[in-house]
Design a protein around this motif. Structure first.
Motif, PDB file in Angstrom:
ATOM      1  N   ASP A  13       0.573  -1.167   0.160  1.00 18.25           N
ATOM      2  CA  ASP A  13      -0.188   0.106  -0.369  1.00 18.25           C
ATOM      3  C   ASP A  13       1.178   1.135  -0.270  1.00 18.25           C
ATOM      4  OD1 ASP A  13      -3.610   1.249   0.808  1.00 18.25           O
ATOM      5  OD2 ASP A  13      -1.814   2.214   1.937  1.00 18.25           O
ATOM      6  N   GLN A  17       0.773   3.486  -3.278  1.00 18.44           N
ATOM      7  CA  GLN A  17       0.638   5.586  -2.507  1.00 18.44           C
ATOM      8  C   GLN A  17       0.972   6.340  -2.954  1.00 18.44           C
ATOM      9  OE1 GLN A  17       2.170   7.217  -0.613  1.00 18.44           O
ATOM     10  NE2 GLN A  17       0.239   9.348  -0.860  1.00 18.44           N
ATOM     11  N   TYR A  24      -3.428  11.686   1.447  1.00 18.69           N
ATOM     12  CA  TYR A  24      -4.121  11.034   2.444  1.00 18.69           C
ATOM     13  C   TYR A  24      -4.469  12.440   3.232  1.00 18.69           C
ATOM     14  CZ  TYR A  24      -1.644   6.762   3.214  1.00 18.69           C
ATOM     15  OH  TYR A  24      -1.091   5.682   2.995  1.00 18.69           O
ATOM     16  N   LYS A  27      -4.330  10.842   7.616  1.00 18.98           N
ATOM     17  CA  LYS A  27      -3.976   9.134   7.669  1.00 18.98           C
ATOM     18  C   LYS A  27      -4.084   8.559   9.151  1.00 18.98           C
ATOM     19  CE  LYS A  27       0.336   6.613   6.207  1.00 18.98           C
ATOM     20  NZ  LYS A  27       1.719   7.179   6.285  1.00 18.98           N
ATOM     21  N   ARG A  33      -9.025   8.879   0.626  1.00 19.49           N
ATOM     22  CA  ARG A  33      -7.212   9.231   0.090  1.00 19.49           C
ATOM     23  C   ARG A  33      -7.932   9.832  -1.774  1.00 19.49           C
ATOM     24  NH1 ARG A  33      -2.655   4.613   0.187  1.00 19.49           N
ATOM     25  NH2 ARG A  33      -4.312   3.636  -0.402  1.00 19.49           N
ATOM     26  N   HIS A  62     -10.183   7.611  -3.429  1.00 21.30           N
ATOM     27  CA  HIS A  62      -9.803   6.345  -2.999  1.00 21.30           C
ATOM     28  C   HIS A  62     -10.457   6.061  -2.007  1.00 21.30           C
ATOM     29  CE1 HIS A  62      -6.990   5.825  -7.045  1.00 21.30           C
ATOM     30  NE2 HIS A  62      -7.582   6.999  -6.929  1.00 21.30           N
ATOM     31  N   HIS A  64      -9.257   4.423   1.335  1.00 28.61           N
ATOM     32  CA  HIS A  64      -7.683   3.739   1.174  1.00 28.61           C
ATOM     33  C   HIS A  64      -8.335   1.722   1.745  1.00 28.61           C
ATOM     34  CE1 HIS A  64      -4.519   3.885   3.580  1.00 28.61           C
ATOM     35  NE2 HIS A  64      -4.206   3.336   2.640  1.00 28.61           N
ATOM     36  N   TYR A  67      -6.280   0.614   4.999  1.00 26.09           N
ATOM     37  CA  TYR A  67      -6.473   0.968   6.011  1.00 26.09           C
ATOM     38  C   TYR A  67      -8.051   0.388   6.795  1.00 26.09           C
ATOM     39  CZ  TYR A  67      -8.857   4.817   9.026  1.00 26.09           C
ATOM     40  OH  TYR A  67      -9.078   4.801  10.827  1.00 26.09           O
TER      41      TYR A  67
END
Length: 194
Positions: A13, A17, A24, A27, A33, A62, A64, A67
């Motif tokens: 990831d 990224q 982010y 974050k 994101r 997007h 995440h 996460y």
């Protein structure tokens, strides 16, 4: 989800990224994101009748996935996963609005646009939904999102087998004005509190 698999995904990831220039929102505390780019596709008409045209500047949205997978670790119930996703989207939208409002080029940005298979129940949040053309890019994206669903969802394998192979990949979008009017300053839609 297997802990070592989750750890490997975390490494991947970070690479993803950096390669995609995703930013982010916050974050470790926001499910979104984003990246600023030019929209490519047919005109999109939002719920407030704003039209996003080919070439307009947008905030590409997007989820995440890594996460979210960490949030779902140990959750076995399908309904709990769906509610968890909805709750985190709802909590993340005000911070997304604040982020967009603070951008230097916010006046040029027309709206937010994302592509997802997880689009059920998001129209009450202000998103509009449309089909995507099944180009090679969207076929690849559908394959990737199916893989993510299989990994993250507690019944991912069975869920994928029960759905038609032509899983509905959709474009979800919202105008900048709608996002700011509805979610800026920590606002939430009526009846939506967690």
């Amino acid at each position: 989800m297997n802990t070592s698999l989750l750890m490997l995904w975390g490494y991947w990831d970070e690479i993803y990224q950096r390669c995609t220039r995703l930013t982010y929102i916050e974050k470790g505390n926001n499910i979104f994101r984003v990246v600023v780019l030019r929209y490519r596709g047919e005109p999109l008409v939002t719920t407030d009748n704003c039209i996003i045209h080919d070439g307009d500047l947008i905030l590409k949205l997007h989820i995440h996935n890594y996460y979210f997978a960490t949030l779902c670790k140990g959750v076995k119930d399908e309904l709990r996963v769906a509610l968890l996703l909805r709750r985190h989207i709802l909590q993340s939208l005000p911070k997304l609005a604040t982020f967009l409002d603070s951008m230097e080029n916010k006046d040029q940005i027309k709206g937010i646009v994302g592509t997802t298979m997880l689009h059920k129940g998001i129209t009450p949040l202000g998103f509009s939904i449309s089909d995507v053309p099944m180009t090679w890019f969207f076929r690849y994206k559908r394959w990737y999102l199916r893989l993510m669903l299989r990994i993250v969802h507690p019944n991912g394998k069975r869920r994928l087998q029960s759905w038609n192979y032509e899983m509905p990949l959709k474009r979800v979008y919202m105008s900048k004005e709608f996002l700011l009017n509805r979610y800026a300053d920590g606002k939430q839609p009526l009846g939506e509190s967690y």
